[in-house]
Design a protein around this motif. Structure first.
Motif, PDB file in Angstrom:
ATOM      1  N   ALA A 389       0.836  -1.199   0.000  1.00  0.00           N
ATOM      2  CA  ALA A 389       0.000   0.000   0.000  1.00  0.00           C
ATOM      3  C   ALA A 389       0.873   1.252   0.000  1.00  0.00           C
ATOM      4  N   SER A 390       0.411   2.288  -0.692  1.00  0.00           N
ATOM      5  CA  SER A 390       1.108   3.572  -0.696  1.00  0.00           C
ATOM      6  C   SER A 390       0.776   4.324   0.589  1.00  0.00           C
ATOM      7  N   PHE A 391       1.719   5.107   1.027  1.00  0.00           N
ATOM      8  CA  PHE A 391       1.470   5.967   2.187  1.00  0.00           C
ATOM      9  C   PHE A 391       2.295   7.234   2.047  1.00  0.00           C
ATOM     10  N   CYS A 392       1.910   8.254   2.788  1.00  0.00           N
ATOM     11  CA  CYS A 392       2.593   9.547   2.741  1.00  0.00           C
ATOM     12  C   CYS A 392       2.734  10.067   4.168  1.00  0.00           C
ATOM     13  N   ILE A 393       3.966  10.281   4.596  1.00  0.00           N
ATOM     14  CA  ILE A 393       4.246  10.735   5.960  1.00  0.00           C
ATOM     15  C   ILE A 393       3.978  12.238   6.059  1.00  0.00           C
ATOM     16  N   ASP A 394       3.259  12.615   7.107  1.00  0.00           N
ATOM     17  CA  ASP A 394       2.911  14.022   7.304  1.00  0.00           C
ATOM     18  C   ASP A 394       3.644  14.674   8.472  1.00  0.00           C
ATOM     19  N   ASP A 395       3.843  13.931   9.559  1.00  0.00           N
ATOM     20  CA  ASP A 395       4.521  14.483  10.734  1.00  0.00           C
ATOM     21  C   ASP A 395       5.344  13.391  11.410  1.00  0.00           C
ATOM     22  N   ILE A 396       6.457  13.810  12.006  1.00  0.00           N
ATOM     23  CA  ILE A 396       7.322  12.885  12.753  1.00  0.00           C
ATOM     24  C   ILE A 396       7.746  13.565  14.053  1.00  0.00           C
ATOM     25  N   TYR A 397       7.652  12.814  15.149  1.00  0.00           N
ATOM     26  CA  TYR A 397       8.182  13.261  16.433  1.00  0.00           C
ATOM     27  C   TYR A 397       9.170  12.205  16.920  1.00  0.00           C
ATOM     28  N   CYS A 398      10.224  12.653  17.575  1.00  0.00           N
ATOM     29  CA  CYS A 398      11.288  11.735  17.966  1.00  0.00           C
ATOM     30  C   CYS A 398      11.686  11.947  19.416  1.00  0.00           C
ATOM     31  N   ALA A 399      11.955  10.836  20.109  1.00  0.00           N
ATOM     32  CA  ALA A 399      12.531  10.866  21.452  1.00  0.00           C
ATOM     33  C   ALA A 399      13.832  10.077  21.417  1.00  0.00           C
ATOM     34  N   ASN A 400      14.931  10.725  21.786  1.00  0.00           N
ATOM     35  CA  ASN A 400      16.233  10.042  21.853  1.00  0.00           C
ATOM     36  C   ASN A 400      16.345   9.392  23.228  1.00  0.00           C
ATOM     37  N   ALA A 401      15.744   8.205  23.345  1.00  0.00           N
ATOM     38  CA  ALA A 401      15.616   7.555  24.649  1.00  0.00           C
ATOM     39  C   ALA A 401      16.971   7.218  25.256  1.00  0.00           C
ATOM     40  N   SER A 402      17.919   6.819  24.427  1.00  0.00           N
ATOM     41  CA  SER A 402      19.252   6.491  24.906  1.00  0.00           C
ATOM     42  C   SER A 402      20.213   6.599  23.740  1.00  0.00           C
ATOM     43  N   LEU A 403      21.486   6.294  24.019  1.00  0.00           N
ATOM     44  CA  LEU A 403      22.453   6.349  22.927  1.00  0.00           C
ATOM     45  C   LEU A 403      22.124   5.362  21.823  1.00  0.00           C
ATOM     46  N   SER A 404      21.479   4.277  22.166  1.00  0.00           N
ATOM     47  CA  SER A 404      21.213   3.233  21.171  1.00  0.00           C
ATOM     48  C   SER A 404      19.759   3.167  20.742  1.00  0.00           C
ATOM     49  N   LYS A 405      18.859   3.913  21.399  1.00  0.00           N
ATOM     50  CA  LYS A 405      17.432   3.800  21.117  1.00  0.00           C
ATOM     51  C   LYS A 405      16.854   5.155  20.732  1.00  0.00           C
ATOM     52  N   ASP A 406      16.172   5.167  19.578  1.00  0.00           N
ATOM     53  CA  ASP A 406      15.373   6.314  19.163  1.00  0.00           C
ATOM     54  C   ASP A 406      13.951   5.834  18.936  1.00  0.00           C
ATOM     55  N   ILE A 407      13.002   6.600  19.432  1.00  0.00           N
ATOM     56  CA  ILE A 407      11.584   6.264  19.270  1.00  0.00           C
ATOM     57  C   ILE A 407      10.949   7.338  18.398  1.00  0.00           C
ATOM     58  N   PHE A 408      10.362   6.914  17.277  1.00  0.00           N
ATOM     59  CA  PHE A 408       9.704   7.841  16.356  1.00  0.00           C
ATOM     60  C   PHE A 408       8.197   7.615  16.375  1.00  0.00           C
ATOM     61  N   VAL A 409       7.453   8.710  16.509  1.00  0.00           N
ATOM     62  CA  VAL A 409       6.000   8.680  16.333  1.00  0.00           C
ATOM     63  C   VAL A 409       5.716   9.263  14.955  1.00  0.00           C
ATOM     64  N   VAL A 410       5.128   8.461  14.079  1.00  0.00           N
ATOM     65  CA  VAL A 410       4.963   8.847  12.680  1.00  0.00           C
ATOM     66  C   VAL A 410       3.481   8.919  12.335  1.00  0.00           C
ATOM     67  N   TYR A 411       3.059  10.093  11.842  1.00  0.00           N
ATOM     68  CA  TYR A 411       1.688  10.273  11.347  1.00  0.00           C
ATOM     69  C   TYR A 411       1.741  10.236   9.824  1.00  0.00           C
ATOM     70  N   TYR A 412       0.816   9.487   9.232  1.00  0.00           N
ATOM     71  CA  TYR A 412       0.845   9.320   7.784  1.00  0.00           C
ATOM     72  C   TYR A 412      -0.545   8.976   7.268  1.00  0.00           C
ATOM     73  N   ARG A 413      -0.683   9.125   5.966  1.00  0.00           N
ATOM     74  CA  ARG A 413      -1.920   8.733   5.272  1.00  0.00           C
ATOM     75  C   ARG A 413      -1.633   7.456   4.489  1.00  0.00           C
ATOM     76  N   LEU A 414      -2.506   6.463   4.674  1.00  0.00           N
ATOM     77  CA  LEU A 414      -2.299   5.145   4.070  1.00  0.00           C
ATOM     78  C   LEU A 414      -3.422   4.823   3.105  1.00  0.00           C
ATOM     79  N   GLU A 415      -3.024   4.377   1.916  1.00  0.00           N
ATOM     80  CA  GLU A 415      -4.005   3.926   0.920  1.00  0.00           C
ATOM     81  C   GLU A 415      -4.758   2.714   1.454  1.00  0.00           C
TER      82      GLU A 415
END
Length: 704
Positions: A389-415
């Motif tokens: 399915a096609s999708f289009c990302i509209d917004d991204i938020y990121c938390a750098n939880a640690s040196l090895s972990k990044d958490i991304f919250v991604v908002y997008y529109r999905l076909e």
């Protein structure tokens, strides 16, 4: 003055160099012209009154010339006579020791005194004899004794040595040196007379204070004569002044040669780097910085974010092998680490897109990129999800939880099928230690009653754990596949626009530049009609050019079907769009327009008309018609549209044959119109009269 500054800012740097060169050349030419007038005025003045300097007795006389020397000879001869100087071959004098009365001197001391008084030679000692009593009966013209007047004149480069065969070859001011058993020197006064000291008359009494004939024969068999002539005394006052002017002119010419050499080198380098550039504004867009999207060379990464973004370095950070805790496993996670921040950088975008693309590629992939704790849920049944399915990302938020972990919250529109889409949110967890990722899909977040997560919200670690992710063939993300070059970003912008074209035309309409939207379309329905009747956003992106603006980057993008777009790029998810490059000028186009002469500006205006007609945007041309011409030939817009459709082809190519300048801002061009598609081999010839207005605007009339 304001208009001049405005023009200067608009012209290109190479034209600025040419303008500066012209100004410098003009200033130097004017300077030389005035210098020339001043020099000749000085020449006339000096030839009349001479250049004066103060002499030892306080009087003034011309200095640095034949006249100055002859006057010094007369003055000093009179002084020696009046003070009863007698001959003394042993006398050695300095300028302040000619005291008199009854003092002694010789021919050599007299000659040196005269030369010094006339400011022709400098120094303190005046020689007492010709060659310091070096008696050499066999000396020749090439044999110069080590001391005396010979040494004084011979070692001075301003004196020219020659051998006169007769008095006719002498000039006033020449210094004569004789060797006839007894050495002697004097100064030629002209007309066969000399200023002389040291003959038999002066030896027996006081010096004679007047010119006289010499008892020494020039060129005779009984003696050898050597003559010296001072370079400055060979020229008139005017000639000396002209020499100074020539030296000044040489310096100016050397400067100009160097200056223009630098300009030629700069222009040559410029032309060499842009030798394939096309400068015809008709049927082509004139720019020097086209970037081919098929070029494999990596362009500069885009980093023009103007909103808050996460730090790219945290995403691609590598552990220090020498650190016992390279990934900070012993460092406790703080609330600040779990706080979400707006992330608009292109690396975060392409990384999360790669992970979501893997998730939506197949049901098997979707299952294998889930965290272990989610695999008990049957999330694939939600919304009847489509594979690939096609999708289009509209917004991204990121938390750098640690040196090895990044958490991304991604908002997008999905076909979701049938031309529809759904607004979703998923969480992407990145394990930089293992280069692996896990997806917490929207369906799981909904089960956990997590509806939204925005900037400054905390990551719910009771739901999203921070454990390491074991890497498999499914959940491994590839850093080498993440490109943030301008080419990659521009292509992605058009992929986003195509998603909007297929699934969300309202969003595409909202992405249009506001000024462009108001000028181009009456409403959303006219926009939809334009999309349905054109090739906009079809085909591929081929080339683009870049202009750095204040707070954003402007791209003029060339695609298939002769389409041209303008993208005002703020970041990968924020931009505004213009679907052509004629309704509103791009900045590069404006720079080119204002840097050209008015007749060329008129050609740019005609090219805008061509593009509008080929784009079926007859309204644009109608609004640019000269008012008198419009009222005289067309009842309304519909009659104009019929006229245009009759005289133009489906796709038109313009060739400008010649033009007439009717006034400073009005130009009439003869234009040959041919069918760009090649379906018709005939051509039509029209006259287009362009009136240039302020702010790159214009009016036009079109006649057959």
């Amino acid at each position: 003055m304001s208009e001049l500054l405005k023009w200067w800012k608009r012209i290109k740097w190479i034209r600025r160099i040419i303008a500066i060169a012209s100004i410098v050349t003009t200033v130097v030419s004017v300077y030389l012209w005035f210098s020339d007038i001043t020099v000749y005025a000085d020449v006339r003045k000096q030839e009349e009154v001479g250049i004066t300097s103060e002499l030892s007795d306080g009087s003034t006389a011309p200095s640095g010339s034949v006249q100055a020397l002859l006057e010094s000879c007369e003055k000093i001869a009179k002084y020696m006579h009046d003070h009863t100087y007698t001959y003394d071959s042993t006398a050695s004098r300095t300028p302040d020791k000619y005291d008199g009365p009854g003092d002694g001197s010789c021919c050599a001391a007299y000659v040196c005194w005269c030369l010094h008084d006339a400011n022709i030679i400098q120094g303190q000692e005046h020689y007492c004899n010709v060659h310091a009593r070096h008696e050499d009966q066999n000396f020749t013209a090439d044999h110069i004794p080590d001391d005396g007047v010979w040494k004084l004149l011979h070692e001075d480069p301003n004196w020219q040595k020659f051998v006169a065969k007769s008095v006719d070859e002498l000039k006033p001011g020449d210094v004569q040196i004789y060797k006839t058993g007894t050495s002697h020197t004097n100064i030629y006064a002209g007309d066969g007379l000399y200023w002389d000291a040291g003959d038999s008359r002066s030896q027996s009494g006081a010096f004679v204070g007047e010119t006289r004939t010499s008892s020494y024969v020039i060129g005779g068999d009984n003696g050898y004569t050597c003559s010296y002539r001072h370079i400055s005394m060979r020229k008139s006052i005017g000639e000396n002044l002209m020499d100074n002017r020539k030296n000044k002119l040489k310096k100016v010419l050397l400067f100009l040669i160097f200056f223009f050499s630098i300009i030629i080198v700069v222009i040559s380098c410029y032309l060499l780097m842009n030798k394939n550039d096309k400068t015809n504004p008709i049927n082509t867009y004139n720019d020097n910085n086209l970037i081919d999207t098929d070029n494999k060379i990596e362009e500069n990464n885009i980093n023009t974010n103007n909103t808050k973004s996460s730090d790219n370095s945290s995403i691609i950070q590598k552990a220090d092998p020498g650190d016992p805790d390279p990934w900070g496993e012993s460092i406790p996670v703080t609330e600040e680490n779990l706080k979400l921040k707006d992330s608009t950088d292109s690396y975060s975008y392409f990384l999360t897109k790669q992970c979501l693309t893997s998730f939506y590629s197949s049901k098997q992939n979707a299952y294998n990129v889930l965290p272990n704790e989610l695999k008990q849920y049957d999330i694939s049944s939600f919304y009847g999800r489509i594979e690939d399915a096609s999708f289009c990302i509209d917004d991204i938020y990121c938390a750098n939880a640690s040196l090895s972990k990044d958490i991304f919250v991604v908002y997008y529109r999905l076909e979701i099928g049938n031309g529809n889409y759904s607004n979703l949110c998923s969480i992407v967890k990145i394990d930089k230690k293992n280069l692996s990722f896990a997806i917490y899909p929207f369906e799981y977040l909904k089960l956990k009653n997590i509806s939204t997560l925005n900037e400054n919200d905390m990551i719910p670690i009771d739901i999203i754990n921070l454990d390491y992710i074991d890497k498999t063939e499914y959940n491994h993300y590839r850093i080498d596949d993440i490109s943030t070059t301008e080419v990659a970003c521009i292509r992605e912008v058009f992929e986003r626009c195509r998603f909007d074209y297929d699934f969300d035309k309202n969003h595409l309409y909202s992405c249009l530049n506001e000024d462009y939207k108001n000028q181009k379309f009456e409403n959303f329905d006219s926009f939809i009609n334009y999309l349905n009747t054109s090739n906009i956003l079809k085909g591929s992106v081929e080339k683009f050019q870049v202009e750095k603006m204040n707070g954003y980057t402007q791209y003029v993008v060339f695609g298939s079907y002769d389409n041209c777009y303008i993208v005002n790029y703020f970041n990968i998810m924020s931009y505004d769009l213009l679907l052509d490059n004629y309704t509103i000028y791009a900045q590069n186009y404006l720079n080119e327009y204002y840097s050209n002469f008015p007749n060329v500006q008129a050609k740019y205006c005609i090219d805008r008309v061509r593009k509008a007609i080929n784009d079926k945007n007859y309204k644009f041309v109608y609004e640019k018609l000269d008012l008198v011409y419009k009222n005289s030939n067309f009842i309304d817009y519909n009659s104009f549209e019929s006229y245009i459709k009759q005289i133009f082809y489906e796709k038109n190519s313009f060739e400008l044959l010649n033009f007439k300048k009717l006034s400073s801002n009005i130009f009439e061009y003869t234009v040959r119109i041919t069918d760009e598609t090649g379906k018709s081999l005939s051509y039509r010839q029209l006259n287009m009269t362009v009136t240039l207005k302020n702010d790159a605007d214009f009016v036009i009339s079109i006649t057959q």
